[in-house]
Design a protein around this motif. Structure first.
Motif, PDB file in Angstrom:
ATOM      1  N   ALA A 128       0.831  -1.211   0.000  1.00  0.00           N
ATOM      2  CA  ALA A 128       0.000   0.000   0.000  1.00  0.00           C
ATOM      3  C   ALA A 128       0.861   1.254   0.000  1.00  0.00           C
ATOM      4  CB  ALA A 128      -0.935  -0.014   1.200  1.00  0.00           C
ATOM      5  N   SER A 129       2.064   1.159   0.599  1.00  0.00           N
ATOM      6  CA  SER A 129       2.951   2.331   0.656  1.00  0.00           C
ATOM      7  C   SER A 129       3.499   2.709  -0.715  1.00  0.00           C
ATOM      8  CB  SER A 129       4.117   2.069   1.629  1.00  0.00           C
ATOM      9  OG  SER A 129       5.012   1.104   1.092  1.00  0.00           O
ATOM     10  N   LEU A 130       3.385   1.822  -1.714  1.00  0.00           N
ATOM     11  CA  LEU A 130       3.810   2.166  -3.072  1.00  0.00           C
ATOM     12  C   LEU A 130       3.023   3.352  -3.607  1.00  0.00           C
ATOM     13  CD1 LEU A 130       4.107  -1.401  -4.685  1.00  0.00           C
ATOM     14  CD2 LEU A 130       5.973   0.056  -3.888  1.00  0.00           C
ATOM     15  N   ALA A 131       1.815   3.549  -3.082  1.00  0.00           N
ATOM     16  CA  ALA A 131       0.973   4.667  -3.527  1.00  0.00           C
ATOM     17  C   ALA A 131       1.548   6.016  -3.120  1.00  0.00           C
ATOM     18  CB  ALA A 131      -0.437   4.511  -2.962  1.00  0.00           C
ATOM     19  N   LEU A 132       2.565   6.033  -2.262  1.00  0.00           N
ATOM     20  CA  LEU A 132       3.201   7.292  -1.869  1.00  0.00           C
ATOM     21  C   LEU A 132       3.915   7.950  -3.042  1.00  0.00           C
ATOM     22  CD1 LEU A 132       4.881   6.234   1.532  1.00  0.00           C
ATOM     23  CD2 LEU A 132       2.868   7.708   1.256  1.00  0.00           C
ATOM     24  N   THR A 133       4.278   7.152  -4.044  1.00  0.00           N
ATOM     25  CA  THR A 133       5.120   7.657  -5.125  1.00  0.00           C
ATOM     26  C   THR A 133       4.296   8.232  -6.274  1.00  0.00           C
ATOM     27  OG1 THR A 133       5.187   5.620  -6.439  1.00  0.00           O
ATOM     28  CG2 THR A 133       6.683   5.767  -4.563  1.00  0.00           C
ATOM     29  N   LEU A 134       5.001   8.926  -7.161  1.00  0.00           N
ATOM     30  CA  LEU A 134       4.358   9.469  -8.358  1.00  0.00           C
ATOM     31  C   LEU A 134       4.115   8.387  -9.412  1.00  0.00           C
ATOM     32  CD1 LEU A 134       6.064  12.931  -9.068  1.00  0.00           C
ATOM     33  CD2 LEU A 134       3.691  12.495  -8.416  1.00  0.00           C
TER      34      LEU A 134
ATOM     35  N   THR B 112      -0.544  13.976  -3.489  1.00  0.00           N
ATOM     36  CA  THR B 112      -1.652  13.631  -2.597  1.00  0.00           C
ATOM     37  C   THR B 112      -1.166  13.163  -1.230  1.00  0.00           C
ATOM     38  OG1 THR B 112      -1.708  11.370  -3.468  1.00  0.00           O
ATOM     39  CG2 THR B 112      -3.129  13.001  -4.532  1.00  0.00           C
ATOM     40  N   HIS B 113       0.133  12.912  -1.096  1.00  0.00           N
ATOM     41  CA  HIS B 113       0.664  12.451   0.185  1.00  0.00           C
ATOM     42  C   HIS B 113       1.622  13.464   0.804  1.00  0.00           C
ATOM     43  CE1 HIS B 113      -0.703   8.641  -1.618  1.00  0.00           C
ATOM     44  NE2 HIS B 113      -0.897   8.266  -0.376  1.00  0.00           N
ATOM     45  N   GLN B 114       1.574  14.694   0.291  1.00  0.00           N
ATOM     46  CA  GLN B 114       2.425  15.734   0.878  1.00  0.00           C
ATOM     47  C   GLN B 114       1.978  16.061   2.296  1.00  0.00           C
ATOM     48  OE1 GLN B 114       5.167  17.190  -0.232  1.00  0.00           O
ATOM     49  NE2 GLN B 114       5.209  16.141  -2.200  1.00  0.00           N
ATOM     50  N   GLU B 115       0.706  15.856   2.567  1.00  0.00           N
ATOM     51  CA  GLU B 115       0.187  16.093   3.920  1.00  0.00           C
ATOM     52  C   GLU B 115      -0.243  14.759   4.511  1.00  0.00           C
ATOM     53  OE1 GLU B 115       0.312  18.878   5.451  1.00  0.00           O
ATOM     54  OE2 GLU B 115       0.990  20.085   3.739  1.00  0.00           O
ATOM     55  N   SER B 116       0.168  14.468   5.715  1.00  0.00           N
ATOM     56  CA  SER B 116      -0.182  13.221   6.378  1.00  0.00           C
ATOM     57  C   SER B 116      -0.297  13.444   7.874  1.00  0.00           C
ATOM     58  CB  SER B 116       0.871  12.157   6.088  1.00  0.00           C
ATOM     59  OG  SER B 116       0.667  11.022   6.879  1.00  0.00           O
TER      60      SER B 116
ATOM     61  N   LEU C 153       8.226  10.837   5.183  1.00  0.00           N
ATOM     62  CA  LEU C 153       7.751  10.122   3.990  1.00  0.00           C
ATOM     63  C   LEU C 153       8.836  10.089   2.907  1.00  0.00           C
ATOM     64  CD1 LEU C 153       4.094  11.489   3.742  1.00  0.00           C
ATOM     65  CD2 LEU C 153       4.803   9.192   4.432  1.00  0.00           C
ATOM     66  N   LYS C 154       9.530  11.209   2.729  1.00  0.00           N
ATOM     67  CA  LYS C 154      10.609  11.259   1.747  1.00  0.00           C
ATOM     68  C   LYS C 154      11.747  10.307   2.132  1.00  0.00           C
ATOM     69  CE  LYS C 154       9.810  15.920  -0.047  1.00  0.00           C
ATOM     70  NZ  LYS C 154      10.361  17.287  -0.205  1.00  0.00           N
ATOM     71  N   LYS C 155      12.037  10.229   3.418  1.00  0.00           N
ATOM     72  CA  LYS C 155      13.070   9.309   3.889  1.00  0.00           C
ATOM     73  C   LYS C 155      12.673   7.865   3.609  1.00  0.00           C
ATOM     74  CE  LYS C 155      15.674   7.945   8.007  1.00  0.00           C
ATOM     75  NZ  LYS C 155      15.861   8.161   9.472  1.00  0.00           N
ATOM     76  N   LYS C 156      11.388   7.575   3.784  1.00  0.00           N
ATOM     77  CA  LYS C 156      10.882   6.225   3.509  1.00  0.00           C
ATOM     78  C   LYS C 156      11.086   5.856   2.041  1.00  0.00           C
ATOM     79  CE  LYS C 156       6.640   3.453   3.935  1.00  0.00           C
ATOM     80  NZ  LYS C 156       7.196   2.426   4.826  1.00  0.00           N
ATOM     81  N   LEU C 157      10.846   6.818   1.150  1.00  0.00           N
ATOM     82  CA  LEU C 157      11.057   6.563  -0.274  1.00  0.00           C
ATOM     83  C   LEU C 157      12.532   6.334  -0.583  1.00  0.00           C
ATOM     84  CD1 LEU C 157       8.679   8.978  -2.216  1.00  0.00           C
ATOM     85  CD2 LEU C 157       8.261   6.670  -1.405  1.00  0.00           C
ATOM     86  N   ARG C 158      13.403   7.119   0.054  1.00  0.00           N
ATOM     87  CA  ARG C 158      14.846   6.970  -0.182  1.00  0.00           C
ATOM     88  C   ARG C 158      15.345   5.604   0.284  1.00  0.00           C
ATOM     89  NH1 ARG C 158      15.067  12.334   1.816  1.00  0.00           N
ATOM     90  NH2 ARG C 158      15.823  11.552   3.828  1.00  0.00           N
TER      91      ARG C 158
END
Length: 389
Positions: free
Chosen positions: A200-206, A258-262, A270-275
């Motif tokens: 589900a966390s894959l939806a964080l990305t573009l 859509t995930h800039q605000e959480s 969130l950015k760290k999680k993507l990295r």
């Protein structure tokens, strides 16, 4: 305990050391990492080598031989390569029990070396529908690339031989497992991994991951690219696919608007999680690896490799650039079903296949593979285009 390469042996030893520390199975002195050259052993594990135990090298001081032989007799488990089992200090040492890891990647003569040392019990672990041992063309023509593991697993029954398939895998979700289970494992592959939250966390990305009829991320995608491969070289590359992969990596590393605000996490978290999400870019061709490496910023969480070089490893997301795109429908290396199986079974969370549907579709297995994916069309920005070198 043996395997084909030093890295493979060290991987098992590294995990065994952790397990041993937790369970207190053996003392450190009872564990030996045997190698004719200690420098071939992972630095963190060199303390288990015979040289480290003796405080010197047998090559430099033959007087240490008796001490080395005594150390070997006291050991309860010895880690070495298959060929290493017949070399150096353990050349004359016999073993009652032999374990061979990644046995399907080892030629039969190499596998026999540890097995002929008075072994009464042998356990071979491998996957006979993944890549075979690498041999020269003449060796392949003579089926020298067929491992002892494959011959025993697929051949006739023998007395005292038992064959067991470990049916439950814990790496990836059922959605990823469905195709390889059907095509390569007679529908017997079961999934023990619970990865719903991670997927589900894959939806964080573009990256525009498709969804199923219940609104959940479907983690197996095909991205069409009609750019033609290069011609006139033995190893192939495809500049258009490199350009597209560059853009896909950018999308996978960028937080969706859509995930800039959480309420749960800050934007920085969130950015760290993507990295921290690991991405492997795989391809059948070394020339495509070179082109990708020259144009994509790599780090410990983003790697580029051939499929052959990545067997046995895993990543959160795999981007598979297939390269081949031509009028003749020639697939080259891609025609090997084992390579497709290896590439498909490396990701934990998501798989992105980039390729030319027309060329790939000339092969019935690849046609079924594409049908098992959800198609995602991605247009790459002109400014990200690179030139072939």
């Amino acid at each position: 305990m043996t395997a084909s390469t030093h890295n493979a042996v060290d991987n098992v030893l590294e995990r065994f050391v952790v397990e041993n520390a937790r369970e207190h199975l053996l003392t450190d002195d009872q564990i030996i990492r045997a190698a004719t050259e200690s420098s071939r052993v992972n630095k963190a594990l060199q303390k288990y080598t015979v040289d480290a135990r003796l405080g010197g090298s047998l090559n430099d001081d033959p007087r240490l031989l008796q001490k080395a032989e005594k150390r070997m007799k006291e050991a309860r488990i010895v880690f070495t390569t298959c060929t290493g089992a017949g070399l150096g200090i353990i050349r004359k040492t016999n073993f009652g029990i032999v374990l061979i890891d990644e046995a399907s990647q080892i030629t039969e003569p190499a596998a026999m070396i540890p097995l002929v040392k008075e072994c009464h019990t042998a356990v071979m672990v491998g996957d006979h529908v993944q890549l075979r041992p690498t041999v020269r063309p003449m060796g392949k023509a003579l089926e020298f690339d067929r491992s002892l593991f494959e011959r025993l697993y697929t051949g006739p029954e023998y007395r005292l031989l038992s064959r067991t398939m470990l049916k439950t895998q814990y790496r990836f979700s059922e959605a990823i497992a469905r195709f390889p289970s059907t095509e390569f494992y007679e529908g017997q592959l079961e999934t023990g991994a619970q990865l719903d939250d991670e997927i589900a966390s894959l939806a964080l990305t573009l990256f525009p991951w498709p969804t199923d009829d219940k609104g959940r991320i479907f983690p197996v995608t095909f991205v069409p690219c009609t750019s033609e491969e290069d011609y006139g070289r033995s190893s192939k590359s495809n500049v258009g696919q490199v350009n597209l992969v560059m853009h896909i990596i950018h999308l996978l590393r960028t937080l969706s608007d859509t995930h800039q605000e959480s309420q749960e996490f800050t934007i920085d978290e969130l950015k760290k999680k993507l990295r921290q999400t690991s991405i492997a870019i795989l391809t059948p061709y070394s020339r495509q690896v070179k082109l990708l490496t020259e144009n994509i910023k790599l780090n410990e969480n983003t790697v580029v490799s051939t499929i052959d070089g990545f067997q046995g490893r895993e990543a959160d997301i795999v981007v598979f650039t297939t390269v081949r795109s031509n009028m003749d429908g020639d697939l080259g290396f891609l025609d090997d079903a084992r390579r497709l199986n290896v590439a498909w079974t490396r990701p934990k969370l998501g798989l992105v296949i980039v390729g030319d549907k027309r060329t790939l579709g000339t092969n019935s297995l690849w046609k079924r593979a594409i049908d098992a994916c959800r198609e995602v069309v991605i247009e790459r920005p002109v400014e990200e285009t690179v030139a072939s070198k």
